[in-house]
Design a protein around this motif. Structure first.
Motif, PDB file in Angstrom:
ATOM      1  N   SER A 246      45.245  29.149  25.750  1.00 25.63           N
ATOM      2  CA  SER A 246      44.061  28.688  25.360  1.00 25.63           C
ATOM      3  C   SER A 246      43.088  29.188  26.397  1.00 25.63           C
ATOM      4  O   SER A 246      43.205  29.425  27.467  1.00 25.63           O
ATOM      5  N   PRO A 247      41.793  28.823  25.968  1.00 28.02           N
ATOM      6  CA  PRO A 247      40.653  29.211  26.853  1.00 28.02           C
ATOM      7  C   PRO A 247      40.745  28.109  27.979  1.00 28.02           C
ATOM      8  O   PRO A 247      40.607  28.407  29.334  1.00 28.02           O
ATOM      9  N   ILE A 277      40.640  42.262  20.716  1.00 28.62           N
ATOM     10  CA  ILE A 277      39.873  41.590  19.862  1.00 28.62           C
ATOM     11  C   ILE A 277      40.696  41.473  18.496  1.00 28.62           C
ATOM     12  O   ILE A 277      40.712  42.557  17.769  1.00 28.62           O
ATOM     13  N   ARG A 278      41.037  40.330  18.246  1.00 31.62           N
ATOM     14  CA  ARG A 278      41.961  40.112  17.046  1.00 31.62           C
ATOM     15  C   ARG A 278      41.295  40.430  15.557  1.00 31.62           C
ATOM     16  O   ARG A 278      40.312  40.072  15.316  1.00 31.62           O
ATOM     17  N   VAL A 291      39.121  33.796  20.508  1.00 32.33           N
ATOM     18  CA  VAL A 291      39.088  35.192  21.315  1.00 32.33           C
ATOM     19  C   VAL A 291      37.952  35.169  22.276  1.00 32.33           C
ATOM     20  O   VAL A 291      38.073  35.564  23.458  1.00 32.33           O
ATOM     21  N   ARG A 292      36.802  34.941  21.779  1.00 33.48           N
ATOM     22  CA  ARG A 292      35.610  35.045  22.414  1.00 33.48           C
ATOM     23  C   ARG A 292      35.644  34.192  23.706  1.00 33.48           C
ATOM     24  O   ARG A 292      35.200  34.618  24.782  1.00 33.48           O
ATOM     25  N   GLN A 293      36.290  32.828  23.626  1.00 33.24           N
ATOM     26  CA  GLN A 293      36.298  31.794  24.632  1.00 33.24           C
ATOM     27  C   GLN A 293      37.383  32.414  25.599  1.00 33.24           C
ATOM     28  O   GLN A 293      37.249  32.192  26.801  1.00 33.24           O
ATOM     29  N   GLY A 318      38.319  43.733  27.067  1.00 31.43           N
ATOM     30  CA  GLY A 318      39.004  43.726  25.799  1.00 31.43           C
ATOM     31  C   GLY A 318      38.325  44.282  24.659  1.00 31.43           C
ATOM     32  O   GLY A 318      39.054  44.435  23.639  1.00 31.43           O
ATOM     33  N   ASP A 319      36.988  44.321  24.680  1.00 27.94           N
ATOM     34  CA  ASP A 319      36.145  44.532  23.246  1.00 27.94           C
ATOM     35  C   ASP A 319      36.449  45.777  22.609  1.00 27.94           C
ATOM     36  O   ASP A 319      35.907  45.957  21.463  1.00 27.94           O
TER      37      ASP A 319
END
Length: 360
Positions: A246-247, A277-278, A291-293, A318-319
């Protein structure tokens, strides 16, 4: 009477054709335990990745996943025109987002003109299987790598060649040792074959011994796992473990993991790779935000460690790991072969640059 005569004639013709057909040699099998096993963090006599009996405090799921043979490779040589295999795995249910070959099968590569080239697969048919992976080759010496299943435990493995030929122990063709710790994506879901997982492809492309410690759904940086990773005699560490925690866990655990490794390996490069990025977050806003967090917290932890004076620490973003056309996954999460290829296009140049001092 006429039917009987025709039957006898046809039987005689069949026997004649059989007599004229060249005899196919029988297969002779060699236990792969006598050959070179590549890909383990520590030498073991089994096809497990880690001897989890030495780590009783590991979570149960981590223990089970480390019995999977992801990243393990048998190196051997032969002049045989045919190469076959017999192997046994468990009766665990196959994953619904993977091919049977990547889950429970084998993947054979042969070196040709200095490059590793796909040669054939072992298709699983049951708990125990036998399959001719390649045939009708010439009898020149062939240097082979046989990749084991990514998502099952290998109980036994034998390599078969034509009678009159031998299987000879090969060498480890890869230099140094680089640990890749991470998630199911690191482990290889959802490549089509074991040799298509990105750590395996990196090894063949870069000539480096990448150790696959991907833990499907469980690359969560637990203290006990971090302490084990730090004891591996490795030249560098790749932390591709930010898709599972988790974040909050990322914020809590990243620092400890990096510091544990650095304490044992003062000069080893440590490379952090943000989560892919899922694609399931393409429309699902909750997934997208998680995912952003995750990636934001991974970046913040990296920045904090740099501020604290950590050297030889790197970040790969990862972007763009899967591209931008939304076609790089099997199930919205795990890369297909296209997705893994795109990951390599981003990761390999960075690793080549970072690891260059180690390789020359």
């Amino acid at each position: 009477m006429q039917r009987i005569v025709l039957l006898l004639i046809s039987m005689g013709l069949y026997s004649f054709l059989q007599a004229q057909s060249p005899k196919v040699p029988s297969l002779v099998f060699t236990d792969a335990a006598s050959l070179e096993l590549i890909g383990q963090a520590f030498p073991l006599k089994s096809y497990h990745r880690i001897d989890t009996t030495s780590y009783p405090d590991f979570p149960a799921a981590v223990k089970q996943l480390l019995t999977n043979s992801a990243g393990l490779v048998i190196s051997f040589k032969t002049r045989s025109p045919r190469i076959a295999a017999k192997w046994c795995v468990t009766n665990r249910r196959q994953s619904n987002n993977m091919t049977p070959i990547v889950n429970k099968g084998l993947d054979l590569y042969i070196k040709r003109e200095g490059k590793w080239v796909f040669a054939g697969v072992g298709r699983p048919s049951n708990v125990c299987s036998e399959y001719i992976m390649v045939e009708n080759m010439d009898n020149s010496e062939k240097e082979c790598l046989l990749y084991l299943p990514l998502y099952d435990e290998v109980k036994s493995l034998q390599i078969g060649v034509d009678s009159g030929y031998q299987v000879v122990r090969g060498i480890n063709p890869f230099k140094k040792k680089v640990v890749i710790y991470g998630s199911s994506i690191t482990q290889g879901a959802s490549a089509s074959r074991p040799g298509m997982a990105y750590p395996a492809r990196l090894s063949r492309e870069m000539g480096v011994n990448f150790i696959n410690l991907g833990l499907s759904g469980n690359g969560k940086m637990e203290k006990e796992v971090a302490d084990m990773l730090a004891t591996i005699d490795a030249d560098a560490f790749v932390l591709d473990c930010f898709a599972n925690p988790s974040p909050e866990q990322i914020a809590q655990r990243t620092g400890y993991l990096v510091k544990a490794i650095r304490a044992k390996h003062p000069n080893a490069p440590i490379i952090i790779i943000q989560s892919v990025i899922r694609e399931s977050g393409n429309f699902n806003q909750v997934v997208r935000e998680r995912v952003r967090q995750q990636n934001e917290n991974a970046y913040q932890e990296y920045q904090q460690l740099i501020k604290e004076g950590f050297k030889n620490l790197y970040l790969i973003k990862g972007d763009n790991l899967l591209g931008k056309d939304h076609e790089g996954t099997t199930d919205g999460v795990h890369p297909n072969d296209i997705g893994f290829d795109r990951m390599l296009q981003v990761i390999q140049p960075e690793l080549t640059r970072i690891l260059k001092p180690l390789l020359h």
